[in-house]
Design a protein around this motif. Structure first.
Motif, short mmCIF file in Angstrom:
data_model
loop_
_atom_site.label_atom_id
_atom_site.label_comp_id
_atom_site.label_asym_id
_atom_site.label_seq_id
_atom_site.Cartn_x
_atom_site.Cartn_y
_atom_site.Cartn_z
N LEU A 97 -5.34 5.82 -6.79
CA LEU A 97 -4.75 5.06 -5.68
C LEU A 97 -5.64 5.09 -4.45
N ASP A 98 -6.27 6.23 -4.21
CA ASP A 98 -7.19 6.33 -3.09
C ASP A 98 -8.37 5.37 -3.28
N MET A 99 -8.88 5.32 -4.49
CA MET A 99 -10.01 4.43 -4.78
C MET A 99 -9.61 2.96 -4.60
N ILE A 100 -8.40 2.62 -4.98
CA ILE A 100 -7.96 1.22 -4.89
C ILE A 100 -7.63 0.83 -3.45
N PHE A 101 -6.89 1.69 -2.74
CA PHE A 101 -6.32 1.29 -1.46
C PHE A 101 -7.04 1.79 -0.22
N HIS A 102 -7.87 2.80 -0.33
CA HIS A 102 -8.43 3.40 0.88
C HIS A 102 -9.95 3.33 0.98
N SER A 151 -4.90 -10.25 1.20
CA SER A 151 -4.45 -9.42 2.33
C SER A 151 -5.17 -8.09 2.33
N ARG A 152 -5.51 -7.57 1.16
CA ARG A 152 -6.26 -6.31 1.04
C ARG A 152 -7.67 -6.49 1.59
N GLU A 153 -8.23 -7.66 1.40
CA GLU A 153 -9.58 -7.92 1.85
C GLU A 153 -9.61 -8.35 3.32
N GLY A 154 -8.46 -8.44 3.96
CA GLY A 154 -8.40 -8.80 5.36
C GLY A 154 -8.51 -10.29 5.63
N ARG A 155 -8.30 -11.09 4.60
CA ARG A 155 -8.34 -12.54 4.77
C ARG A 155 -6.93 -13.09 4.77
N PRO A 156 -6.67 -14.17 5.46
CA PRO A 156 -5.33 -14.76 5.41
C PRO A 156 -5.06 -15.32 4.02
N ALA A 157 -3.81 -15.26 3.60
CA ALA A 157 -3.42 -15.73 2.26
C ALA A 157 -3.45 -17.22 2.17
N THR A 192 -13.49 0.83 1.38
CA THR A 192 -13.82 -0.43 2.06
C THR A 192 -13.95 -1.61 1.12
N THR A 193 -14.26 -1.34 -0.15
CA THR A 193 -14.36 -2.43 -1.12
C THR A 193 -13.35 -2.19 -2.25
N VAL A 194 -12.87 -3.26 -2.81
CA VAL A 194 -11.94 -3.17 -3.93
C VAL A 194 -12.74 -2.84 -5.19
N PRO A 195 -12.36 -1.79 -5.93
CA PRO A 195 -13.14 -1.42 -7.12
C PRO A 195 -13.00 -2.45 -8.23
N ARG A 196 -14.02 -2.52 -9.06
CA ARG A 196 -13.97 -3.38 -10.24
C ARG A 196 -13.17 -2.66 -11.33
N VAL A 197 -12.67 -3.41 -12.29
CA VAL A 197 -11.94 -2.82 -13.41
C VAL A 197 -12.83 -1.81 -14.13
N GLN A 198 -14.09 -2.13 -14.31
CA GLN A 198 -15.02 -1.23 -14.97
C GLN A 198 -15.15 0.09 -14.21
N ASP A 199 -15.09 0.04 -12.86
CA ASP A 199 -15.17 1.25 -12.06
C ASP A 199 -13.95 2.14 -12.31
N LEU A 200 -12.78 1.52 -12.40
CA LEU A 200 -11.56 2.28 -12.65
C LEU A 200 -11.56 2.87 -14.06
N LEU A 201 -12.01 2.11 -15.03
CA LEU A 201 -12.03 2.60 -16.41
C LEU A 201 -13.00 3.75 -16.60
N ALA A 202 -13.96 3.90 -15.72
CA ALA A 202 -14.92 5.00 -15.81
C ALA A 202 -14.35 6.32 -15.29
N HIS A 243 0.84 -1.19 0.00
CA HIS A 243 0.00 0.00 0.00
C HIS A 243 0.88 1.24 0.00
N PRO A 244 0.50 2.28 -0.76
CA PRO A 244 1.27 3.52 -0.72
C PRO A 244 1.13 4.20 0.64
N ASN A 245 2.25 4.75 1.14
CA ASN A 245 2.19 5.47 2.41
C ASN A 245 2.08 6.97 2.14
N SER A 246 2.06 7.77 3.19
CA SER A 246 1.86 9.22 3.02
C SER A 246 2.99 9.85 2.22
#
Length: 88
Positions: A30-35, A82-88, A37-47, A11-14
């Motif tokens: 980066l804010d949308m991806i990392f900060h 790990s982003r979703e808070g689940r063990p790998a 609560t849900t991981v965005p879909r590719v379609q969300d990013l492309l918009a 994750h990017p730091n300050s």
């Protein structure tokens, strides 16, 4: 890549975000991806404006699939889990 170096953490730091402050659209992505609560879909990013106004000749004849099924290696899957808070 926008800052001119590779991140050494998942994750990017300050400091990383400060290095790209002059690229506000990239910081928004980066804010949308990392900060959020849900991981965005590719379609969300492309918009986002950053990607929406890119004119790639290769994309003119191709439409995005309704369902995006990436094939990820084990390392990519562990980062997502790990982003979703689940063990790998």
């Amino acid at each position: 890549m926008s800052a001119g170096y590779e991140l050494t953490t998942p994750h990017p730091n300050s400091d990383n975000l400060a290095d790209i402050a002059h690229y506000p659209q990239v910081a928004d992505i980066l804010d949308m991806i990392f900060h959020q609560t849900t991981v965005p879909r590719v379609q969300d990013l492309l918009a986002l404006d950053f990607f929406r106004h890119i004119d790639l000749r290769e994309m003119r004849t191709t439409s995005l699939p309704v369902r995006f099924d990436p094939i990820l290696q084990a390392t990519g899957l562990s980062v997502i889990k790990s982003r979703e808070g689940r063990p790998a």
